[in-house]
Write a protein that holds these residues in place. Structure first.
Motif, PDB file in Angstrom:
ATOM      1  N   UNK A  99       0.747  -1.463  -0.122  1.00 31.28           N
ATOM      2  CA  UNK A  99       0.057  -0.023   0.003  1.00 31.28           C
ATOM      3  C   UNK A  99       0.855   1.205  -0.142  1.00 31.28           C
ATOM      4  N   UNK A 100       1.936   1.105   0.593  1.00 29.46           N
ATOM      5  CA  UNK A 100       2.800   2.479   1.024  1.00 29.46           C
ATOM      6  C   UNK A 100       3.498   2.694  -0.410  1.00 29.46           C
ATOM      7  N   UNK A 101       3.807   1.914  -1.276  1.00 32.80           N
ATOM      8  CA  UNK A 101       4.674   1.962  -2.273  1.00 32.80           C
ATOM      9  C   UNK A 101       3.862   2.102  -3.651  1.00 32.80           C
ATOM     10  N   UNK A 102       2.376   2.187  -3.450  1.00 33.71           N
ATOM     11  CA  UNK A 102       1.399   2.310  -4.522  1.00 33.71           C
ATOM     12  C   UNK A 102       0.722   3.673  -4.442  1.00 33.71           C
ATOM     13  N   UNK A 103      -0.790   3.524  -4.270  1.00 39.12           N
ATOM     14  CA  UNK A 103      -1.565   4.455  -4.249  1.00 39.12           C
ATOM     15  C   UNK A 103      -1.880   4.976  -2.655  1.00 39.12           C
ATOM     16  N   UNK A 144       0.213   4.017   9.102  1.00 36.15           N
ATOM     17  CA  UNK A 144       1.474   4.087   8.736  1.00 36.15           C
ATOM     18  C   UNK A 144       1.874   3.899   7.439  1.00 36.15           C
ATOM     19  N   UNK A 145       1.199   2.855   6.418  1.00 37.42           N
ATOM     20  CA  UNK A 145       1.549   2.663   5.153  1.00 37.42           C
ATOM     21  C   UNK A 145       0.834   3.801   4.497  1.00 37.42           C
ATOM     22  N   UNK A 146      -0.300   4.388   4.865  1.00 38.39           N
ATOM     23  CA  UNK A 146      -0.913   5.584   4.015  1.00 38.39           C
ATOM     24  C   UNK A 146      -0.003   6.781   4.374  1.00 38.39           C
ATOM     25  N   UNK A 147       0.470   7.026   5.673  1.00 35.39           N
ATOM     26  CA  UNK A 147       1.183   8.098   6.005  1.00 35.39           C
ATOM     27  C   UNK A 147       2.482   8.241   5.068  1.00 35.39           C
ATOM     28  N   UNK A 148       3.066   7.192   5.001  1.00 39.71           N
ATOM     29  CA  UNK A 148       4.577   7.126   4.256  1.00 39.71           C
ATOM     30  C   UNK A 148       4.158   6.955   2.758  1.00 39.71           C
ATOM     31  N   UNK A 150       3.576   7.888  -1.210  1.00 37.93           N
ATOM     32  CA  UNK A 150       3.874   9.134  -1.873  1.00 37.93           C
ATOM     33  C   UNK A 150       2.788  10.031  -1.750  1.00 37.93           C
ATOM     34  N   UNK A 151       1.292   9.791  -1.736  1.00 35.24           N
ATOM     35  CA  UNK A 151       0.401  10.767  -1.708  1.00 35.24           C
ATOM     36  C   UNK A 151      -0.103  11.197  -0.373  1.00 35.24           C
ATOM     37  N   UNK A 152       0.654  10.511   0.706  1.00 33.49           N
ATOM     38  CA  UNK A 152       0.244  10.745   1.902  1.00 33.49           C
ATOM     39  C   UNK A 152      -1.140  10.450   2.525  1.00 33.49           C
ATOM     40  N   UNK A 153      -1.829  11.344   3.360  1.00 32.33           N
ATOM     41  CA  UNK A 153      -2.962  11.201   3.912  1.00 32.33           C
ATOM     42  C   UNK A 153      -4.030  12.117   3.073  1.00 32.33           C
ATOM     43  N   UNK A 154      -3.375  12.730   1.790  1.00 31.98           N
ATOM     44  CA  UNK A 154      -4.285  13.723   1.052  1.00 31.98           C
ATOM     45  C   UNK A 154      -5.579  13.022   0.636  1.00 31.98           C
ATOM     46  N   UNK A 155      -5.783  11.705   0.274  1.00 29.30           N
ATOM     47  CA  UNK A 155      -6.791  11.129  -0.099  1.00 29.30           C
ATOM     48  C   UNK A 155      -7.777  10.611   1.156  1.00 29.30           C
ATOM     49  N   UNK A 156      -8.356  11.885   1.743  1.00 25.50           N
ATOM     50  CA  UNK A 156      -8.994  11.518   3.133  1.00 25.50           C
ATOM     51  C   UNK A 156     -10.269  10.765   2.907  1.00 25.50           C
TER      52      UNK A 156
END
Length: 445
Positions: A99-103, A144-148, A150-156
């Motif tokens: 998840x962290x290395x994709x969307x 943590x996966x969402x946080x790190x 590339x898009x971070x937590x922008x897709x709330x």
């Protein structure tokens, strides 16, 4: 509360540990298959990441395989729960990394996290708090996966929706685990109750078998007693007349002058006396004195042994019967019942030796005082008892005879008789050489 009740059953934890071990092994194999099958998803969704994801899946599968190998060992059996949680966390780590290395929050791989959470609640026997803890760790990985990513937590919106679904999965799995745990325990308790009832029924059946045997024995003894009483009444008078006539004849001068005639008269007198003894023995054997069984009545064991020998004389033909007795054999108990025990031991020995064709068959009764107990040992030189049958000889209805040759109650009843006298009946044997039965009786003060 559940743990407190479970502690009453010492076998519950052992059974649950085995169940967890089998479930963990099956789950680990399933996890390896599903992790490697995810290569198809990688090919369809992230073809450009296929090699990297394949290597990650292979590494995770190998680690789960190592844990699978450890599970059946002593170490694995002791720490089955921590090892199960360890291999469960490995796929979650892999999915979180993907998840962290994709969307990030919008990655479809979050569904894999839910799948594992549901698997913990439904397929594996985990505790409720373990399921909640595992779910919390899984959600932490997702966060943590969402946080790190590339898009971070922008897709709330995606992050919130997926978070809610993960929390729903944790809640549903925890509830299911709770009731599954209760159901498993109640099933175990039901099995224990059924096993306990079966043990009680087996004990009741054994008691009923003993009672049935005793009732059959009592009916048989009552019939013999009635017959003996009639015989004693009908036979005693003519026997007495014969004895008087023989005594008169023996006093005649012709009898004293003729040794052959005198010898015949002596033999006739002994025969008549033997008839008296046999009828008297039958009556003693069949009719118990009131209170004999409960309180015990003093009697000479030597007299009981004489009666048993006379009553089995027809079975002991050709058998050398010897005895070794102390000068005093006064004991306390039920004389008729003890005669019955001796008759049973003599009859069994004679039948076994006759059936086996024993050369020079013999039965030796050795009696001695040990403290305040009279110890009796009846030994024959017959075929012996097989080792697999020896522990069962006192079981009601156990017999090695052919159908119709006996009910298998004699030794069971004899054991109960000696037990009522505060003693025990023991069996010893050497197959092909000898058999001995020993018991003891209390001294009459």
């Amino acid at each position: 509360m559940l743990k407190k009740v479970a502690s009453e059953y010492s076998n519950y934890e052992s059974e649950l540990r085995e169940f967890r071990l089998l479930s963990s092994k099956a789950g680990a194999l399933t996890a390896i298959v599903l992790v490697m099958a995810g290569v198809l998803l990688d090919y369809g969704i992230y073809p450009h990441e296929q090699l990297r994801f394949f290597l990650a899946r292979l590494a995770i599968s190998l680690l789960i395989g190592v844990i699978y190998v450890l599970l059946p060992t002593a170490f694995g059996r002791r720490f089955v729960q921590p090892l199960t949680l360890a291999w469960l966390i490995l796929p979650q780590l892999m999915i979180a990394w993907m998840i962290s290395v994709t969307e990030g929050a919008s990655s479809i791989y979050y569904a894999g996290l839910n799948l594992v959470i549901f698997a913990v609640g439904i397929a594996l026997p985990m505790g409720m708090w373990q399921t909640i803890g595992f779910g919390a760790v899984t959600y932490l990985f997702y966060f943590l996966a969402c946080l790190i990513s590339p898009s971070g937590l922008s897709d709330r919106p995606h992050f919130i929706v997926n978070s809610i679904f993960i929390l729903f999965s944790i809640t549903a799995s925890a509830v299911y685990t709770f009731f599954n745990e209760r159901g498993h325990f109640h099933l175990f308790r039901l099995k224990e109750e059924v096993a306990h009832k079966n043990r009680e029924l087996a004990e009741i059946n054994r008691s009923l078998a003993e009672i049935k045997g005793q009732m059959l024995q009592q009916e048989k003894m009552a019939a013999i007693g009635t017959l003996a009483a009639g015989l004693l009444h009908e036979v005693n008078n003519p026997v007495n007349f014969c004895l008087m006539a023989i005594e008169v004849a023996m006093e005649e001068p012709q009898a004293k002058e003729n040794p052959s005639l005198e010898e015949c008269l002596v033999d006739a007198k002994q025969g008549m006396q033997r008839i008296q003894h046999i009828v008297s023995d039958l009556k003693t054997f069949a009719y118990r004195k009131p209170g004999a069984e409960a309180d015990g009545v003093p009697f000479l064991f030597e007299k009981a042994l004489d009666s048993a020998t006379r009553l089995t004389a027809h079975e002991l033909r050709g058998v050398a019967v010897t005895r070794e007795l102390p000068s005093d054999t006064l004991v306390l108990g039920d004389e008729a019942a003890v005669i019955g025990v001796l008759i049973n031991l003599f009859s069994n020995a004679a039948l076994a030796m006759r059936k086996a064709g024993t050369r020079d068959p013999s039965i030796r009764t050795a009696v001695s005082w040990v403290g305040k107990r009279l110890h009796v040992r009846v030994r024959d030189n017959g075929p012996g008892i097989a080792s697999e049958h020896l522990p069962r000889v006192f079981e009601p209805f156990f017999t090695t005879r052919e159908v119709g040759q006996g009910l298998g109650l004699g030794l069971s009843i004899s054991y109960a008789v000696i037990e009522r006298h505060g003693g025990a009946l023991f069996a010893e044997s050497e197959l092909g050489h000898w058999t001995a039965f020993s018991f003891d009786l209390p001294r009459a003060e």
